[in-house]
Design a protein around this motif. Structure first.
Motif, short mmCIF file in Angstrom:
data_model
loop_
_atom_site.label_atom_id
_atom_site.label_comp_id
_atom_site.label_asym_id
_atom_site.label_seq_id
_atom_site.Cartn_x
_atom_site.Cartn_y
_atom_site.Cartn_z
N LEU A 60 0.84 -1.19 0.00
CA LEU A 60 0.00 0.00 0.00
C LEU A 60 0.88 1.24 0.00
O LEU A 60 1.89 1.30 0.72
N ALA A 81 -8.57 -6.13 0.26
CA ALA A 81 -7.94 -4.96 -0.35
C ALA A 81 -8.97 -3.91 -0.72
O ALA A 81 -8.75 -2.70 -0.53
N GLU A 82 -10.12 -4.34 -1.23
CA GLU A 82 -11.18 -3.38 -1.55
C GLU A 82 -11.69 -2.69 -0.30
O GLU A 82 -12.00 -1.49 -0.31
N LEU A 106 -9.08 -0.18 0.70
CA LEU A 106 -9.11 0.95 -0.24
C LEU A 106 -10.18 1.96 0.17
O LEU A 106 -9.96 3.18 0.11
N GLU A 107 -11.31 1.45 0.62
CA GLU A 107 -12.40 2.34 1.04
C GLU A 107 -12.12 2.95 2.41
O GLU A 107 -12.36 4.14 2.64
N GLY A 136 -9.31 5.58 2.34
CA GLY A 136 -9.71 6.74 1.55
C GLY A 136 -10.68 7.66 2.26
O GLY A 136 -11.02 8.73 1.72
N SER A 186 -5.97 9.14 -0.95
CA SER A 186 -6.33 7.85 -1.53
C SER A 186 -5.13 6.91 -1.37
O SER A 186 -4.06 7.33 -0.90
N SER A 222 -2.99 3.46 -3.23
CA SER A 222 -2.79 2.48 -4.31
C SER A 222 -2.34 1.17 -3.67
O SER A 222 -1.52 1.17 -2.75
N ILE A 223 -2.88 0.06 -4.17
CA ILE A 223 -2.63 -1.24 -3.56
C ILE A 223 -2.17 -2.21 -4.63
O ILE A 223 -2.78 -2.32 -5.70
N ASN A 269 -5.16 5.18 -6.67
CA ASN A 269 -6.46 4.91 -6.04
C ASN A 269 -7.10 3.67 -6.66
O ASN A 269 -8.27 3.67 -7.03
N ARG A 270 -6.34 2.60 -6.75
CA ARG A 270 -6.83 1.39 -7.38
C ARG A 270 -6.07 0.20 -6.84
O ARG A 270 -5.07 0.34 -6.14
N ILE A 271 -6.54 -0.98 -7.19
CA ILE A 271 -5.91 -2.25 -6.79
C ILE A 271 -5.45 -2.96 -8.05
O ILE A 271 -6.21 -3.08 -9.02
#
Length: 777
Positions: free
Chosen positions: A338, A399-400, A403-404, A407, A420, A422-423, A454-456
């Motif tokens: 991350l 991971a999702e 991410l939330e 953020g 944000s 990034s993963i 800002n994404r996986i």
């Protein structure tokens, strides 16, 4: 004798009074100890005064008053025993001598070891067969034995305190010696009254005030507050060897002289043994406690070595330890890498304290959203990692969720902070290689950053190929200039509708002998990241000026434009570099155009204006490339010191595929091109339409009043000799003539470059690159 006794008594009372005065003047932690010393000194003085008074009364019939002397001796010995005990307690209560009850017990036992040896040696000297003091001590003087024990303990305690006192040790040593002198002197008074006569009594009474005075003087100095060091490893038994040796020698001497051991001797020997055993017990317990504390500290420091001090998460070592443990267990594992997006701005704008607070909260959020057994780690800066005992599908859901969670806004005193993350996700239960897992997660994370943040992103084998190619390109790019692998291609800029080349944009090309043709969109961003862009830009500028100088020398009327990166533009030496290239190749400054993109405008507008203003003072033209991609506003456009607008291809083409509108029959017009061209002309700027790919787009550009075009329709980037052939063809007698350019665009051309109005070029209506030089504001 009476006078001496009176003087000794007065001196003893005076010494005790001085101790009381010292106690009343003391403040702080020394007050209790000072009062104990004063009380002990008072009891000793009172006992001595009582003994002296009794001695004076019984002096005339000293040998006939044996019973009275025994009673008097008992009173004095009892008083001195109490005084000695109080004085010893006062010595132990001095600050930093015995801070705890356990340390006081250890000092008492250490003193008892020495005291017992002293007492035993003294017993050998006064008992049969040595009898240094004459007749044996009668039973009715037995309290004197207690006084001897107290005096011996005071002496032993003084020796221990003196040995272990921290420097400067003179204060504590002086107080201890004073206590010893007082107790020994009191013992002498009691013994003199009991058996040995008036002389010993008076002499001892004279010595006692000396001890009181030593206590008083030492108590007035700050040195008396020095501490006593207690070292578990060195203070256990080293001091006991000499006392034990003294006892052994005394016992052997006593036996060799034909003596035997009665009750006092047996008791003293037993006391020495019990004192040593007790002291060693405490020493052993101290060592065990010390070893336990060492083990705890070792475990604590070992944990600290695997823990991030800011967030409390594991650090890189802790993560590696967890990875090895998971690998040994054989359970499936997934590693998430991350990285916070835009965290550097938090430190730069809000400060590092706020940045640290955000990192702490990130750690808390990670810890709160993981299952037991999962490991969260901070690897450094704003980079984190999470080790999950799960399959990749379960890890994707985790991971999702992260991410939330990460953020969400971060509430701070100065307002909320939005970040944000990034993963990168990597996991392979069949691969026990820890380093490979770390590398794969890092590759996936880097790819997530490159794909917009800002994404996986899950690791893919293709990332390895991309990384290897990137590494190879970076390595090979550093020597590309020296190996002659770089060249310039020139894309023509034409006047429309005649499509006659009047300028060219210098484009960098790289042909590697093994990698082949490397695309500019692949190696130019890499050069910017690795710091090579300035070197490449300097080479392009020099080569472009050199080629332009040749064309001008051959009579070709052209200009050349060069792209400038943001790093070059903000370098202080870039202006000098441009001026040197123009001077070295004798190129007129107005023939060189420097192109900047709208992306540069989005950074620092004021600084950009200052840089461009200084560059324009050298005489070069400035072009704003890719206009229409969304960075520039009308207000910024009015402030920028530029000469040319290059319309982006997205405005020239029709995105929806519909034909352009028409303002005249048969003349299609692209609405946005028309607006930009009118705007540029109103601001005194020349406009070049980029990306013209077909006749319809050309017709739209011409219909909007744009005089210059560039794109596939007029040719891609070609070598210099090919462009030179195009220039030769355009100036041949059979070339198509075109109308002269608009008068509005001619006013800013330098006088030396303006064509004469009577020249053939003007008479027959043909156009020249000199006429199409972009105007200078």
């Amino acid at each position: 004798m009476v006078a001496g006794a009176a003087t000794s008594g007065v001196a003893a009372v005076l010494g005790a009074s001085m101790l009381v005065v010292s106690a009343r003047r003391q403040t702080g932690p020394r007050v209790p100890a000072q009062w104990l010393l004063a009380v002990g000194g008072g009891l000793a003085a009172l006992s001595v005064v009582v003994g002296l008074v009794g001695t004076v009364i019984l002096a005339d019939g000293w040998s006939q008053h044996q019973a009275q002397r025994g009673t008097l001796s008992t009173v004095v010995a009892t008083g001195m025993t109490l005084a000695g005990l109080v004085l010893c307690v006062g010595l132990l209560r001095l600050p930093s001598v015995a801070e705890t009850t356990a340390s006081a017990v250890r000092l008492i036992l250490d003193g008892l070891v020495i005291a017992t040896a002293l007492w035993f040696v003294g017993w050998v000297l006064v008992s049969e067969p040595t009898r240094l003091l004459g007749d044996p001590v009668p039973l009715f003087c037995a309290p004197v034995l207690l006084a001897t024990v107290t005096a011996a303990e005071a002496a032993g305690l003084t020796v221990i305190v003196a040995i272990r006192a921290l420097r400067p040790r003179s204060g504590l040593t002086c107080i201890g010696c004073g206590v010893t002198v007082v107790t020994v002197a009191g013992l002498g008074v009691a013994a003199g009254i009991c058996q040995l006569g008036v002389n010993l009594t008076v002499v001892s009474a004279v010595v006692l005030p000396v001890g009181l005075m030593m206590i008083h003087l030492a108590s007035r100095t700050d040195e008396a507050s020095g501490g006593v060091a207690f070292d578990v490893l060195r203070g256990a038994s080293g001091y006991a060897f000499l006392p034990m040796l003294a006892m052994a020698v005394s016992a052997m001497y006593h036996l060799m002289r034909g003596g035997d051991f009665d009750l006092p001797g047996i008791v003293s020997g037993s006391a020495e043994g019990f004192a040593l055993v007790a002291r060693q017990y405490f020493a052993l317990r101290d060592v065990h406690g010390y070893a336990g504390r060492l083990a705890e500290r070792e475990a604590h420091f070992r944990e600290l070595a695997h823990t991030d001090p800011l967030t409390g998460l594991a650090n890189r070592r802790g993560l590696l330890r967890a990875l090895h443990n998971e690998g040994a267990s054989g359970s499936p594992r997934v590693l998430l890498g991350l990285d916070l997006d835009g965290f550097k701005n938090v430190n730069d704008i809000r400060g590092h304290d706020v940045g640290d607070a955000v990192l702490v909260e990130v750690g808390q959020r990670l810890r709160a959203n993981l299952r037991p057994g999962d490991v969260a780690a901070r690897l450094g800066g704003d980079e984190f990692a999470v080790l999950l005992s799960a399959c990749p599908e379960e890890a994707q859901g985790a991971a999702e969720r992260l991410l939330e969670v990460i953020g969400r806004p971060y509430d701070q005193v100065d307002g909320q902070i939005f970040l944000s993350v990034s993963i990168g996700l990597a996991g392979d239960p069949a691969t026990p290689d820890v380093e490979a897992l770390l590398r794969n997660a890092d590759l996936a994370l880097r790819y997530a950053k490159q794909q917009g943040k800002n994404r996986i992103e899950r690791y893919d084998v293709a990332y390895d190929q991309l990384l290897r190619r990137r590494t190879t390109l970076e390595h090979e790019l550093r020597g590309a200039i020296e190996r002659g692998e770089l060249r310039l291609a020139f894309q023509p800029v034409v006047a429309v509708p005649s499509v006659r080349p009047v300028g060219a944009e210098a484009l960098l090309r790289w042909h590697h002998p093994e990698l082949g043709q490397v695309r500019p969109d692949e190696f130019i961003p890499l050069a910017e990241e690795c710091g090579m862009i300035s070197k490449l830009g300097a080479w392009v500028l020099d080569q472009a000026c050199q080629q332009l100088s040749r064309w001008l020398a051959d009579g070709h009327d052209v200009w050349v434009s060069v792209n400038v990166s943001p790093r070059e533009l903000h370098a202080p030496e870039y202006v000098v570099q441009v001026a040197e290239a123009l001077r070295a190749h004798r190129v007129p400054p107005q023939r060189l155009v420097l192109e900047i993109t709208e992306h540069v405008v989005a950074t620092d507008l004021d600084e950009l204006i200052r840089r461009l203003t200084v560059l324009r003072l050298t005489g070069v033209r400035i072009a704003l490339d890719d206009f229409g991609t969304g960075y520039s506003s009308l207000g910024q456009l009015r402030r920028l010191p530029i000469d040319i607008l290059k319309i982006d291809h997205s405005l020239v083409s029709e995105p929806d595929g519909t034909p352009g509108t028409t303002d005249l029959p048969g003349r299609p017009v692209a609405p946005m091109v028309d607006v930009v061209v009118r705007l540029g002309h109103q601001l005194g700027l020349e406009v070049i339409a980029e990306g013209v790919t077909n006749p319809t787009e050309l017709a739209s550009v011409v219909g909007a009043g744009c005089r210059f075009g560039q794109g596939q329709l007029f040719g891609w980037g070609v070598p210099a000799e090919h462009l030179e052939a195009m220039l030769d063809a355009a100036t041949s007698p059979g070339a198509r003539p075109v109308p002269a350019p608009r008068t509005a665009s001619l006013g800013a051309v330098a006088p030396a470059e303006t064509p004469d109005s009577d020249s053939p070029a003007d008479q027959d209506g043909s156009d020249t690159a000199q006429q199409y030089l972009p105007p200078k504001m």
